[in-house]
Design an enzyme around this catalytic site. Structure first.
Site, PDB file in Angstrom:
ATOM      1  N   ALA A  72       0.893  -1.243  -0.067  1.00 41.72           N
ATOM      2  CA  ALA A  72      -0.070   0.077  -0.116  1.00 41.72           C
ATOM      3  C   ALA A  72       0.902   1.338  -0.111  1.00 41.72           C
ATOM      4  O   ALA A  72       0.473   2.196  -0.733  1.00 41.72           O
ATOM      5  CB  ALA A  72      -1.084   0.080   1.196  1.00 41.72           C
ATOM      6  N   GLN A 182      -6.479  -0.833   5.670  1.00 45.66           N
ATOM      7  CA  GLN A 182      -6.949  -1.140   6.966  1.00 45.66           C
ATOM      8  C   GLN A 182      -8.385  -1.987   6.533  1.00 45.66           C
ATOM      9  O   GLN A 182      -8.837  -2.476   7.353  1.00 45.66           O
ATOM     10  CB  GLN A 182      -7.010  -0.123   7.883  1.00 45.66           C
ATOM     11  CG  GLN A 182      -5.604  -0.071   8.538  1.00 45.66           C
ATOM     12  CD  GLN A 182      -5.160  -1.105   9.332  1.00 45.66           C
ATOM     13  OE1 GLN A 182      -5.772  -2.077   9.864  1.00 45.66           O
ATOM     14  NE2 GLN A 182      -3.752  -1.073   9.567  1.00 45.66           N
ATOM     15  N   SER A 202      -3.268  -3.824   0.201  1.00 48.43           N
ATOM     16  CA  SER A 202      -2.224  -4.476   0.759  1.00 48.43           C
ATOM     17  C   SER A 202      -2.356  -5.902   1.119  1.00 48.43           C
ATOM     18  O   SER A 202      -3.421  -5.971   1.650  1.00 48.43           O
ATOM     19  CB  SER A 202      -1.550  -3.844   1.761  1.00 48.43           C
ATOM     20  OG  SER A 202      -0.245  -4.386   2.377  1.00 48.43           O
ATOM     21  N   HIS A 204      -0.523  -8.014   3.122  1.00 50.59           N
ATOM     22  CA  HIS A 204      -0.108  -8.519   4.388  1.00 50.59           C
ATOM     23  C   HIS A 204      -1.025  -8.090   5.575  1.00 50.59           C
ATOM     24  O   HIS A 204      -0.818  -8.683   6.689  1.00 50.59           O
ATOM     25  CB  HIS A 204       1.364  -8.251   4.865  1.00 50.59           C
ATOM     26  CG  HIS A 204       1.718  -6.736   5.124  1.00 50.59           C
ATOM     27  ND1 HIS A 204       1.738  -6.463   6.509  1.00 50.59           N
ATOM     28  CD2 HIS A 204       1.873  -5.755   4.571  1.00 50.59           C
ATOM     29  CE1 HIS A 204       1.975  -5.179   6.265  1.00 50.59           C
ATOM     30  NE2 HIS A 204       2.107  -4.593   4.965  1.00 50.59           N
ATOM     31  N   THR A 243       9.578  -7.369 -12.982  1.00 52.23           N
ATOM     32  CA  THR A 243       9.056  -8.848 -13.050  1.00 52.23           C
ATOM     33  C   THR A 243       8.062  -9.089 -12.055  1.00 52.23           C
ATOM     34  O   THR A 243       8.280  -8.563 -11.043  1.00 52.23           O
ATOM     35  CB  THR A 243      10.345  -9.786 -12.884  1.00 52.23           C
ATOM     36  OG1 THR A 243      11.029  -9.659 -14.049  1.00 52.23           O
ATOM     37  CG2 THR A 243       9.433 -11.238 -13.264  1.00 52.23           C
ATOM     38  N   CYS A 329       2.976   5.061  16.828  1.00 56.97           N
ATOM     39  CA  CYS A 329       2.214   4.361  15.630  1.00 56.97           C
ATOM     40  C   CYS A 329       3.377   3.710  14.946  1.00 56.97           C
ATOM     41  O   CYS A 329       3.509   2.534  14.484  1.00 56.97           O
ATOM     42  CB  CYS A 329       1.134   5.005  14.912  1.00 56.97           C
ATOM     43  SG  CYS A 329       1.965   6.530  14.041  1.00 56.97           S
TER      44      CYS A 329
HETATM   45  C1  LIG Z   1      -0.206  -0.835   6.565  1.00 59.68           C
HETATM   46  C2  LIG Z   1      -0.839   0.457   5.788  1.00 59.68           C
HETATM   47  C3  LIG Z   1      -0.117   1.117   4.912  1.00 59.68           C
HETATM   48  C4  LIG Z   1       1.318   0.648   4.594  1.00 59.68           C
HETATM   49  O1  LIG Z   1       1.050  -0.684   3.653  1.00 59.68           O
HETATM   50  P1  LIG Z   1       2.385  -1.585   3.358  1.00 59.68           P
HETATM   51  O2  LIG Z   1       1.580  -2.563   2.218  1.00 59.68           O
HETATM   52  O3  LIG Z   1       2.863  -2.151   4.344  1.00 59.68           O
HETATM   53  O4  LIG Z   1       3.139  -0.833   2.520  1.00 59.68           O
HETATM   54  C5  LIG Z   1      -0.480   2.209   4.298  1.00 59.68           C
HETATM   55  N1  LIG Z   1      -1.799   2.709   4.819  1.00 59.68           N
HETATM   56  C6  LIG Z   1      -2.398   2.197   5.614  1.00 59.68           C
HETATM   57  C7  LIG Z   1      -3.633   2.668   6.471  1.00 59.68           C
HETATM   58  C8  LIG Z   1      -1.878   1.088   6.406  1.00 59.68           C
HETATM   59  O5  LIG Z   1      -2.605   0.293   7.407  1.00 59.68           O
END
Ligand SMILES: *Cc1c(COP(=O)(O)O)cnc(C)c1O
Length: 382
Positions: A72, A182, A202, A204, A243, A329
């Protein structure tokens, strides 16, 4: 000592089904999806096509509207920096409206592009952590190109009225970007119905692997033109060269498919665990404060402060419980949380605050142990 993971807003454990689906793409089906002269490449491309569809399906997008990124953070960079850079090439004036409680991956990009005639205007939330649409309306003028507002906040879990903001953007011919890292998989996202032009997601945060994410870019009117940040081989419609990481993308796709099927059952269970944890602590210490709206918040997020502890953090007294301190945070910077500050939490209270993130793999037992640990940690401090 059994460790209990309650930091699911930071990242999540990979779902075993996701992992299983990824494994063959490391050592058996290892082709490059750009190699279209042999079966290894075809196999990788076919798997990526399926993942693209699984991801698009979760947010009601079309397959060709999904651009793979590393997460993200990169998606936010591509959306905001990419759009403003494109406008600059066209010598168009372009200003941004965003909120003061965005993730740093939006705030810092806005700051970075706020040069050469681009200004960022910030809208504040109310004390519940919700952004009022009227406040945005009052800030709109003719040179606003982009509004970037997060769907759910990563610290206090509050949900913004994206559908109303989408309507406002459409009426004013403004592009809407939403950081949905989120909210994905936790509350319903429908990019068509919500009139979202760009959406950052994202893997993860939804029980998929780290290092992969996506940017949804609406292509109906093709009004959203971006300057790529990473150039090279021309993958992903020339918007993101490199890639494609097939195993990660396959995992992200599977995680989205699971989220689509489990959204209701996960939510119900996680909401119950949340209520149980809050009530257990409230029973003993009725003076704790839940930061952010209780009603408009994603399931599983609990952000608490303990005003009676006068700035003392309980977090180090319970090493067996993995939670975040609300005051730091972005754990690498120990500054007080900008989000808690914006919703009117004093510095001293923000120093006591903790963020608990309950997820798919937490059990009743976890909540019982965590409640007791927190209650004991408080007892030791007063
Ligand atoms: C975790 C998070 C991100 C960053 O995401 P990544 O995939 O770790 O780079 C950005 N915005 C919010 C609101 C997030 O919770």
């Amino acid at each position: 000592m059994k460790k209990i993971y309650l930091d699911n807003n930071s990242t999540t454990q990979i779902d075993p089904i996701v992992l299983e689906n990824m494994l063959p793409f490391f050592n058996i089906k290892y082709g490059n999806s750009s190699s279209q002269s042999h079966a290894f490449g075809w196999e990788a491309k076919a798997a990526i096509d399926i993942a693209r569809e699984q991801i698009a399906n979760l947010i009601n997008a079309e397959n060709d509207e999904i651009i793979f990124t590393s997460g993200a953070t990169e998606s936010n960079n591509l959306a905001i920096n990419g759009l403003i850079s494109y406008k600059h090439r066209e010598s168009k004036k372009s200003n941004i409206i965003t909120s003061t409680i965005e993730h740093k991956a939006v705030l810092d990009v806005c700051k970075k592009v706020s040069i050469n005639g681009c200004k960022t205007i910030y809208v504040k939330p109310n004390n519940e952590g919700i952004i009022n649409i009227e406040k945005i309306k009052n800030l709109i003028h003719e040179n606003i190109t982009l509004i970037s507002i997060m769907h759910a906040n990563n610290e206090i879990g509050t949900i913004q009225p994206i559908k109303e903001i989408g309507k406002l953007c459409e009426d004013n011919n403004i592009i809407l970007h939403v950081d949905a890292a989120q909210s994905l998989g936790k509350i319903k996202i429908d990019v068509k119905n919500m009139k979202i032009d760009m959406l950052s997601i994202s893997s993860h945060k939804i029980y998929g692997p780290k290092g992969v994410g996506a940017l949804y870019i609406k292509n109906k009117k093709r009004k959203t033109k971006l300057e790529p940040i990473i150039v090279g081989g021309g993958q992903e419609n020339n918007l993101r060269s490199g890639t494609l990481p097939t195993p990660l993308i396959v995992g992200f796709g599977k995680a989205c498919e699971l989220a689509f099927n489990k959204i209701q059952s996960d939510n119900q269970r996680i909401q119950k665990l949340s209520n149980k944890l809050i009530n257990n602590i409230l029973d003993v210490y009725p003076n704790i404060k839940l930061n952010g709206s209780r009603e408009h918040r994603i399931p599983g997020n609990i952000n608490l402060s303990f005003p009676f502890l006068k700035g003392l953090s309980i977090i180090n007294s319970m090493p067996e419980i993995a939670i975040s301190s609300g005051s730091a945070c972005t754990s690498s910077s120990p500054a007080p949380s900008h989000v808690l500050n914006e919703i009117g939490i004093s510095k001293i209270d923000s120093n006591t605050s903790i963020r608990i993130g309950i997820g798919r793999f937490n059990t009743d037992k976890d909540i019982e142990i965590a409640s007791n640990s927190i209650i004991n940690a408080i007892r030791k401090k007063i």
